[in-house]
Scaffold this motif. Structure first.
Motif: not given
Length: 129
Positions: A70-99
């Motif tokens: 399934a597709p998911h949005s992964v939004a990351i706000e880094d330690g400096q306050g910079v926000a980035t959003e990515y589109g990722v897919f859960a793997d075959a086991n239902g796990r998501i690996t972040t950028p």
């Protein structure tokens, strides 16, 4: 033996601190990329978000909480306050690996050496698309 035969489910929220570069807790796996030995803390609030505290960068793989493929949005706000959003897919086991999660600049000295260390907190939010 009854607990081993029917272990309790993993918690949906937890805090885990480690000095290892690679560590795992309740199905989450963290791989830190940093120049010195120091603590890092993973705080999981549930399947929708977690924070990571430390310095350097990290890759985080979640527990198997999502629909495989399934597709998911992964939004990351880094330690400096910079926000980035990515589109990722859960793997075959239902796990998501972040950028790559950027916490902040590496500290120049080992934490245990007594020199002041600066730690940063990155926030990661995960939502189905």
């Amino acid at each position: 033996m009854a607990v081993f035969a029917a272990p309790p489910p993993a918690p949906t929220a937890f805090t885990y601190t480690s000095a290892d570069d690679d560590f795992a807790a309740f199905g989450y796996e963290v791989s830190m990329l940093r120049a010195v030995a120091e603590l890092a803390t993973l705080v999981v609030d549930g399947p929708e978000s977690f924070t990571l505290d430390g310095s350097g960068e990290a890759e985080v793989t979640t527990a198997p909480l999502y629909v495989p493929g399934a597709p998911h949005s992964v939004a990351i706000e880094d330690g400096q306050g910079v926000a980035t959003e990515y589109g990722v897919f859960a793997d075959a086991n239902g796990r998501i690996t972040t950028p790559l999660v950027v916490l902040g600049p590496d500290n120049p000295y080992q934490q245990y050496q007594g020199a002041p260390s600066t730690f940063y907190t990155a926030t990661v939010s995960i939502a189905p698309l």
